[in-house]
Design an enzyme around this catalytic site. Sequence first.
Site, PDB file in Angstrom:
ATOM      1  N   ARG A  55     -28.983 -46.574  19.026  1.00 57.93           N
ATOM      2  CA  ARG A  55     -27.769 -45.900  18.549  1.00 57.93           C
ATOM      3  C   ARG A  55     -26.665 -45.992  19.597  1.00 57.93           C
ATOM      4  O   ARG A  55     -25.485 -46.130  19.270  1.00 57.93           O
ATOM      5  CB  ARG A  55     -28.090 -44.447  18.194  1.00 57.93           C
ATOM      6  CG  ARG A  55     -26.972 -43.775  17.410  1.00 57.93           C
ATOM      7  CD  ARG A  55     -27.428 -42.469  16.793  1.00 57.93           C
ATOM      8  NE  ARG A  55     -27.844 -41.506  17.795  1.00 57.93           N
ATOM      9  CZ  ARG A  55     -28.519 -40.397  17.528  1.00 57.93           C
ATOM     10  NH1 ARG A  55     -28.868 -40.107  16.281  1.00 57.93           N
ATOM     11  NH2 ARG A  55     -28.862 -39.568  18.494  1.00 57.93           N
ATOM     12  N   GLU A 101     -23.336 -33.627   5.995  1.00 55.20           N
ATOM     13  CA  GLU A 101     -24.195 -33.051   7.044  1.00 55.20           C
ATOM     14  C   GLU A 101     -23.502 -31.865   7.692  1.00 55.20           C
ATOM     15  O   GLU A 101     -22.413 -31.469   7.270  1.00 55.20           O
ATOM     16  CB  GLU A 101     -24.530 -34.121   8.092  1.00 55.20           C
ATOM     17  CG  GLU A 101     -23.301 -34.698   8.783  1.00 55.20           C
ATOM     18  CD  GLU A 101     -23.663 -35.634   9.927  1.00 55.20           C
ATOM     19  OE1 GLU A 101     -24.556 -35.298  10.708  1.00 55.20           O
ATOM     20  OE2 GLU A 101     -23.030 -36.697  10.031  1.00 55.20           O
ATOM     21  N   LYS A 154     -21.934 -41.765  17.752  1.00 55.17           N
ATOM     22  CA  LYS A 154     -21.932 -40.487  18.473  1.00 55.17           C
ATOM     23  C   LYS A 154     -20.754 -40.518  19.452  1.00 55.17           C
ATOM     24  O   LYS A 154     -20.914 -40.568  20.665  1.00 55.17           O
ATOM     25  CB  LYS A 154     -23.281 -40.243  19.169  1.00 55.17           C
ATOM     26  CG  LYS A 154     -23.919 -38.924  18.675  1.00 55.17           C
ATOM     27  CD  LYS A 154     -25.322 -38.733  19.172  1.00 55.17           C
ATOM     28  CE  LYS A 154     -25.669 -37.258  19.303  1.00 55.17           C
ATOM     29  NZ  LYS A 154     -25.880 -36.555  18.039  1.00 55.17           N
TER      30      LYS A 154
HETATM   31  C1  LIG Z   1     -26.725 -36.001  17.087  1.00 50.90           C
HETATM   32  C2  LIG Z   1     -26.344 -35.650  15.675  1.00 50.90           C
HETATM   33  C3  LIG Z   1     -27.292 -35.468  14.657  1.00 50.90           C
HETATM   34  C4  LIG Z   1     -28.770 -35.449  14.921  1.00 50.90           C
HETATM   35  O1  LIG Z   1     -29.245 -36.627  15.432  1.00 50.90           O
HETATM   36  P1  LIG Z   1     -30.658 -36.662  16.173  1.00 50.90           P
HETATM   37  O2  LIG Z   1     -30.820 -38.083  16.563  1.00 50.90           O
HETATM   38  O3  LIG Z   1     -31.667 -36.222  15.179  1.00 50.90           O
HETATM   39  O4  LIG Z   1     -30.576 -35.731  17.321  1.00 50.90           O
HETATM   40  C5  LIG Z   1     -26.841 -35.260  13.364  1.00 50.90           C
HETATM   41  N1  LIG Z   1     -25.534 -35.201  13.074  1.00 50.90           N
HETATM   42  C6  LIG Z   1     -24.588 -35.342  14.025  1.00 50.90           C
HETATM   43  C7  LIG Z   1     -23.169 -35.286  13.637  1.00 50.90           C
HETATM   44  C8  LIG Z   1     -24.980 -35.560  15.348  1.00 50.90           C
HETATM   45  O5  LIG Z   1     -24.043 -35.687  16.290  1.00 50.90           O
END
Ligand SMILES: *Cc1c(COP(=O)(O)O)cnc(C)c1O
Length: 343
Positions: A86, A224, A188
């Site tokens: 990622r 989400e 991210k």
């Molecule tokens: C980091 C994050 C997640 C969760 O990701 P994981 O890899 O499971 O920790 C979900 N949504 C957003 C917007 C995030 O920044």
Amino acid sequence: MSLDTKPNIDWDSLGFNVTETKSMFRSTCAIGEKWSGGDLIPYSDISLSPFAGVLNYGQGVFEGVKAFRSSKGNVVLFRADMNGKRMAFSTRRICMPEMDPDFFVDAVIKTVKDNIDYVPPYGRGSLYIRPVVWGTAPILGVSPTSEYTFMVIVSPVGPYFKEGIKPLNLKVNTDYHRAAPKGIGNAKAIGNYSASLFPLMEAKAEGFDENIYLDAKDEKFVEELGSANVFIYKDGVLKTPALNGSILGGITRQSVCQVASDILGITVKETEITVDDLLSAEEVFCTGTAVVVTPVGRITYQGKTTEINQNQMGPIAKKIREMLVGIQREEIEDPFGWVLPVN
Ligand SMILES: *Cc1c(COP(=O)(O)O)cnc(C)c1O
């Protein structure tokens, strides 16, 4: 403090906040080059040009990984290779030198090993690992900057919810979006989180724990939370919104899908989920590295509150959470090769 003195930490008082540790990893890379090398340096403040790309134009991305002490006495990482993949995607999307996942994992392992005394005892929390990449060279015009800094910083943390898992009280936000189609919601990237602060503070002032965001195009489909993915369960089927470009592809999300289908034999669908689907679900829960699997007990939409599963954690969420935590802590067999001992 002599070199062999163990840190004096009251493990039971740790929450989800910053505790300084021994060291951090740092590597730099010029644009057009490959990430390589890097050093562990004592944990400290850093110095940065006030013209740095990250400070002026938000050229920054991050990751979140956890290291645990397992029931076998190991210190383990959970699926850090996926965080590396990622990170490769995020760096590329924000015009940084694309990071090689193996380079990422190697730096994470080095940092955890050097800070191993800061990994909480078995069952009492984890070492939260925060890898970041920032554009650190000065820049004036809007453009990718010329040099990048990768750091791995760590902090021991206690359980995300100190008083045990309490179902979340969420608001379906109809005033703001988290991310737009074709934007950077699937990376991210730090800008996504600055955008979510105002709606988060509004929701908190109204008594909610977090927002559930809808898709920015039709304002119809559930996407989400601000920093966690969402699942619904009904009539034997577990559903989560399909990755559509504006949803962050969580590693916990993907792990939950796999545990549910491969171990528990539950039908899993990645699909569109409407607000009606959400409000009529038997169970709703959210997932992420920080929250693991956390139930949702109440959801408010257009001023009307719906209680989910009588504001209790449901049996499916409970089973999936236990399986996932069991694998992470080496309490149950890891059939997927997700757990990597680093000691
Ligand atoms: C980091 C994050 C997640 C969760 O990701 P994981 O890899 O499971 O920790 C979900 N949504 C957003 C917007 C995030 O920044």
